[in-house]
Design a protein around this motif. Structure first.
Motif, PDB file in Angstrom:
ATOM      1  N   GLY A  16      -1.457  30.294  -7.097  1.00  0.00           N
ATOM      2  CA  GLY A  16      -0.033  29.977  -7.054  1.00  0.00           C
ATOM      3  C   GLY A  16       0.681  30.410  -5.795  1.00  0.00           C
ATOM      4  N   SER A  17      -0.046  30.859  -4.796  1.00  0.00           N
ATOM      5  CA  SER A  17       0.569  31.371  -3.575  1.00  0.00           C
ATOM      6  C   SER A  17       1.035  30.239  -2.668  1.00  0.00           C
ATOM      7  CB  SER A  17      -0.430  32.253  -2.816  1.00  0.00           C
ATOM      8  OG  SER A  17      -1.547  31.480  -2.405  1.00  0.00           O
ATOM      9  N   LEU A  18       1.761  30.609  -1.618  1.00  0.00           N
ATOM     10  CA  LEU A  18       2.210  29.667  -0.601  1.00  0.00           C
ATOM     11  C   LEU A  18       1.312  29.816   0.621  1.00  0.00           C
ATOM     12  CD1 LEU A  18       6.052  30.277  -0.904  1.00  0.00           C
ATOM     13  CD2 LEU A  18       4.810  28.236  -1.648  1.00  0.00           C
ATOM     14  N   PRO A  19       0.554  28.797   1.002  1.00  0.00           N
ATOM     15  CA  PRO A  19      -0.340  28.906   2.159  1.00  0.00           C
ATOM     16  C   PRO A  19       0.399  29.321   3.433  1.00  0.00           C
ATOM     17  CG  PRO A  19      -0.866  26.939   0.898  1.00  0.00           C
ATOM     18  CD  PRO A  19       0.408  27.505   0.321  1.00  0.00           C
ATOM     19  N   LEU A  20      -0.161  30.307   4.127  1.00  0.00           N
ATOM     20  CA  LEU A  20       0.428  30.858   5.349  1.00  0.00           C
ATOM     21  C   LEU A  20       1.874  31.292   5.121  1.00  0.00           C
ATOM     22  CD1 LEU A  20      -0.951  28.642   8.263  1.00  0.00           C
ATOM     23  CD2 LEU A  20      -1.943  30.664   7.197  1.00  0.00           C
ATOM     24  N   GLY A  21       2.116  31.866   3.958  1.00  0.00           N
ATOM     25  CA  GLY A  21       3.451  32.372   3.666  1.00  0.00           C
ATOM     26  C   GLY A  21       4.502  31.305   3.503  1.00  0.00           C
ATOM     27  N   GLY A  22       4.083  30.059   3.252  1.00  0.00           N
ATOM     28  CA  GLY A  22       5.024  28.963   3.034  1.00  0.00           C
ATOM     29  C   GLY A  22       5.219  28.050   4.222  1.00  0.00           C
ATOM     30  N   VAL A  23       4.792  28.470   5.416  1.00  0.00           N
ATOM     31  CA  VAL A  23       4.989  27.611   6.582  1.00  0.00           C
ATOM     32  C   VAL A  23       3.924  26.520   6.673  1.00  0.00           C
ATOM     33  CG1 VAL A  23       6.252  29.330   7.901  1.00  0.00           C
ATOM     34  CG2 VAL A  23       3.773  29.194   8.121  1.00  0.00           C
ATOM     35  N   ALA A  24       2.787  26.698   6.008  1.00  0.00           N
ATOM     36  CA  ALA A  24       1.839  25.592   5.863  1.00  0.00           C
ATOM     37  C   ALA A  24       2.343  24.705   4.729  1.00  0.00           C
ATOM     38  CB  ALA A  24       0.435  26.115   5.553  1.00  0.00           C
ATOM     39  N   PRO A  25       2.221  23.400   4.852  1.00  0.00           N
ATOM     40  CA  PRO A  25       2.818  22.523   3.844  1.00  0.00           C
ATOM     41  C   PRO A  25       1.973  22.380   2.588  1.00  0.00           C
ATOM     42  CG  PRO A  25       1.708  21.203   5.479  1.00  0.00           C
ATOM     43  CD  PRO A  25       1.608  22.638   5.959  1.00  0.00           C
ATOM     44  N   THR A  26       2.602  21.880   1.568  1.00  0.00           N
ATOM     45  CA  THR A  26       1.933  21.329   0.400  1.00  0.00           C
ATOM     46  C   THR A  26       1.761  19.837   0.651  1.00  0.00           C
ATOM     47  OG1 THR A  26       2.861  22.965  -1.115  1.00  0.00           O
ATOM     48  CG2 THR A  26       2.248  20.829  -2.061  1.00  0.00           C
ATOM     49  N   LEU A  27       0.660  19.251   0.197  1.00  0.00           N
ATOM     50  CA  LEU A  27       0.454  17.810   0.292  1.00  0.00           C
ATOM     51  C   LEU A  27       0.807  17.134  -1.021  1.00  0.00           C
ATOM     52  CD1 LEU A  27      -3.011  17.596   2.123  1.00  0.00           C
ATOM     53  CD2 LEU A  27      -0.724  17.516   3.142  1.00  0.00           C
ATOM     54  N   ILE A  28       1.382  15.936  -0.928  1.00  0.00           N
ATOM     55  CA  ILE A  28       1.737  15.180  -2.122  1.00  0.00           C
ATOM     56  C   ILE A  28       1.417  13.706  -1.924  1.00  0.00           C
ATOM     57  CG2 ILE A  28       4.132  14.630  -1.466  1.00  0.00           C
ATOM     58  CD1 ILE A  28       4.941  15.342  -4.368  1.00  0.00           C
ATOM     59  N   GLU A  29       1.034  13.043  -3.004  1.00  0.00           N
ATOM     60  CA  GLU A  29       0.856  11.585  -3.028  1.00  0.00           C
ATOM     61  C   GLU A  29       1.561  11.059  -4.271  1.00  0.00           C
ATOM     62  OE1 GLU A  29      -2.601   8.209  -3.807  1.00  0.00           O
ATOM     63  OE2 GLU A  29      -3.212  10.131  -2.914  1.00  0.00           O
ATOM     64  N   TRP A  30       2.658  10.346  -4.061  1.00  0.00           N
ATOM     65  CA  TRP A  30       3.435   9.811  -5.173  1.00  0.00           C
ATOM     66  C   TRP A  30       2.742   8.598  -5.790  1.00  0.00           C
ATOM     67  CZ3 TRP A  30       7.208  12.693  -7.014  1.00  0.00           C
ATOM     68  CH2 TRP A  30       7.902  13.551  -6.165  1.00  0.00           C
ATOM     69  N   SER A  31       2.811   8.496  -7.113  1.00  0.00           N
ATOM     70  CA  SER A  31       2.254   7.340  -7.817  1.00  0.00           C
ATOM     71  C   SER A  31       3.380   6.392  -8.207  1.00  0.00           C
ATOM     72  CB  SER A  31       1.478   7.802  -9.063  1.00  0.00           C
ATOM     73  OG  SER A  31       0.433   8.670  -8.716  1.00  0.00           O
ATOM     74  N   ASN A  61      11.441  27.803 -15.801  1.00  0.00           N
ATOM     75  CA  ASN A  61      12.239  27.298 -16.918  1.00  0.00           C
ATOM     76  C   ASN A  61      12.149  28.303 -18.068  1.00  0.00           C
ATOM     77  OD1 ASN A  61      13.445  25.936 -19.004  1.00  0.00           O
ATOM     78  ND2 ASN A  61      12.214  24.082 -18.825  1.00  0.00           N
ATOM     79  N   PRO A  62      13.235  29.012 -18.363  1.00  0.00           N
ATOM     80  CA  PRO A  62      13.161  30.050 -19.398  1.00  0.00           C
ATOM     81  C   PRO A  62      12.927  29.492 -20.801  1.00  0.00           C
ATOM     82  CG  PRO A  62      15.432  29.709 -18.717  1.00  0.00           C
ATOM     83  CD  PRO A  62      14.584  28.901 -17.784  1.00  0.00           C
ATOM     84  N   LEU A  63      13.132  28.196 -20.994  1.00  0.00           N
ATOM     85  CA  LEU A  63      12.949  27.590 -22.319  1.00  0.00           C
ATOM     86  C   LEU A  63      11.563  26.991 -22.508  1.00  0.00           C
ATOM     87  CD1 LEU A  63      16.411  25.800 -22.707  1.00  0.00           C
ATOM     88  CD2 LEU A  63      15.741  28.103 -23.439  1.00  0.00           C
ATOM     89  N   ALA A  64      10.758  26.994 -21.448  1.00  0.00           N
ATOM     90  CA  ALA A  64       9.426  26.398 -21.519  1.00  0.00           C
ATOM     91  C   ALA A  64       8.372  27.480 -21.760  1.00  0.00           C
ATOM     92  CB  ALA A  64       9.111  25.654 -20.228  1.00  0.00           C
ATOM     93  N   PRO A  65       7.318  27.147 -22.496  1.00  0.00           N
ATOM     94  CA  PRO A  65       6.241  28.121 -22.660  1.00  0.00           C
ATOM     95  C   PRO A  65       5.560  28.396 -21.328  1.00  0.00           C
ATOM     96  CG  PRO A  65       5.597  25.971 -23.530  1.00  0.00           C
ATOM     97  CD  PRO A  65       7.052  25.886 -23.210  1.00  0.00           C
ATOM     98  N   PRO A  66       5.181  29.631 -21.064  1.00  0.00           N
ATOM     99  CA  PRO A  66       4.521  29.932 -19.785  1.00  0.00           C
ATOM    100  C   PRO A  66       3.171  29.252 -19.700  1.00  0.00           C
ATOM    101  CG  PRO A  66       4.441  31.831 -21.243  1.00  0.00           C
ATOM    102  CD  PRO A  66       5.343  30.829 -21.898  1.00  0.00           C
ATOM    103  N   PRO A  67       2.789  28.782 -18.525  1.00  0.00           N
ATOM    104  CA  PRO A  67       1.486  28.132 -18.386  1.00  0.00           C
ATOM    105  C   PRO A  67       0.359  29.160 -18.441  1.00  0.00           C
ATOM    106  CG  PRO A  67       2.525  28.347 -16.244  1.00  0.00           C
ATOM    107  CD  PRO A  67       3.535  28.820 -17.250  1.00  0.00           C
ATOM    108  N   PHE A  95       4.308  27.516  -6.079  1.00  0.00           N
ATOM    109  CA  PHE A  95       5.353  27.950  -5.153  1.00  0.00           C
ATOM    110  C   PHE A  95       5.672  29.440  -5.262  1.00  0.00           C
ATOM    111  CE2 PHE A  95       6.408  23.353  -5.859  1.00  0.00           C
ATOM    112  CZ  PHE A  95       5.957  22.919  -4.621  1.00  0.00           C
ATOM    113  N   ALA A  96       4.675  30.239  -5.678  1.00  0.00           N
ATOM    114  CA  ALA A  96       4.819  31.696  -5.750  1.00  0.00           C
ATOM    115  C   ALA A  96       5.969  32.133  -6.653  1.00  0.00           C
ATOM    116  CB  ALA A  96       4.994  32.291  -4.348  1.00  0.00           C
ATOM    117  N   LEU A  97       6.315  31.332  -7.639  1.00  0.00           N
ATOM    118  CA  LEU A  97       7.449  31.662  -8.496  1.00  0.00           C
ATOM    119  C   LEU A  97       7.198  32.900  -9.348  1.00  0.00           C
ATOM    120  CD1 LEU A  97       8.610  28.097  -9.579  1.00  0.00           C
ATOM    121  CD2 LEU A  97       9.863  29.719  -8.156  1.00  0.00           C
ATOM    122  N   ASP A  98       5.939  33.182  -9.665  1.00  0.00           N
ATOM    123  CA  ASP A  98       5.644  34.370 -10.465  1.00  0.00           C
ATOM    124  C   ASP A  98       5.865  35.661  -9.686  1.00  0.00           C
ATOM    125  OD1 ASP A  98       4.944  32.997 -12.804  1.00  0.00           O
ATOM    126  OD2 ASP A  98       2.904  32.673 -12.102  1.00  0.00           O
TER     127      ASP A  98
END
Length: 211
Positions: free
Chosen positions: A129-144, A62-68, A74-77
């Motif tokens: 911030g990398s993608l595990p196994l080049g992105g083919v390994a998943p990210t885990l999520i638990e929705w609240s 997001n170009p309008l947001a301050p950098p973290p 997701f390897a966006l940097d």
């Protein structure tokens, strides 16, 4: 035995949301809708429903947001002016992310709390911030939330039929995925470099999305 898991969403990374939206529209014939901002990561997204409990995400800085004060997820940097939009990774949903991560032979990152508007969730994020196994390994999520976010998105008649994961170490990848018990919606194959391919049914027939 970990909680049963489900393929939750697939993630397209892009330099900008406009570039990502054009990439998705060219492949699927449908444009994603506005999502929201991720304050902790300095990113924002677009969303496209792929069923009652699955969706496609386009995510960008997001170009309008301050950098973290940390690497973005997701390897966006790592993106630069030459980086084209790509299907970069995928996300698996669990009702107990801590129990699921504990059953895996490899860690997928630290479990962190995240938010977008009124939505809150727990998610695995590698410290760099990398993608595990080049992105083919998943990210885990638990929705609240009791209702999956896909249920509130516009329905264009798209559905995710399958995801092919290609990697130079297919046995390692298959071993990592085995405890998740995702069934035949996910297939693993060998390749010279990591690559994902999603098969999506649309009103105009079967389409594919990849790099």
């Amino acid at each position: 035995m970990p909680p049963r898991c489900h393929l939750d969403h697939i993630t397209v990374i892009a330099q900008t949301l406009d570039e990502g939206a054009r990439f998705v529209h060219a492949a699927l014939g449908v444009a994603p809708q506005t999502g929201g901002e991720h304050p902790r990561m300095g990113t924002h997204n677009l969303l496209l429903r792929l069923g009652d409990s699955a969706f496609l995400e386009v995510i960008a800085v997001n170009p309008l947001a301050p950098p973290p004060a940390r690497p973005r997820w997701f390897a966006l940097d790592s993106l630069d002016a030459r980086s084209a939009p790509a299907l970069a990774t995928w996300v698996v949903r669990s009702s107990d992310i801590h129990a699921t991560q504990a059953e895996l032979p490899e860690t997928l990152g630290e479990i962190e709390a995240m938010s977008r508007g009124a939505l809150n969730w727990l998610i695995t994020i590698p410290a760099d911030g990398s993608l595990p196994l080049g992105g083919v390994a998943p990210t885990l999520i638990e929705w609240s939330t009791a209702t999956h976010p896909a249920a509130g998105l516009r329905d264009h008649g798209l559905s995710l039929l399958g995801l092919e994961l290609c990697h130079p170490e297919p046995e390692r990848l298959a071993n990592l995925l085995q405890p998740l018990e995702l069934g035949n919606i996910v297939a693993v194959s060998g390749a010279t470099s990591p690559r994902l391919l999603a098969r999506i049914m649309t009103p105009d027939g079967l389409k594919t999305l990849s790099i």
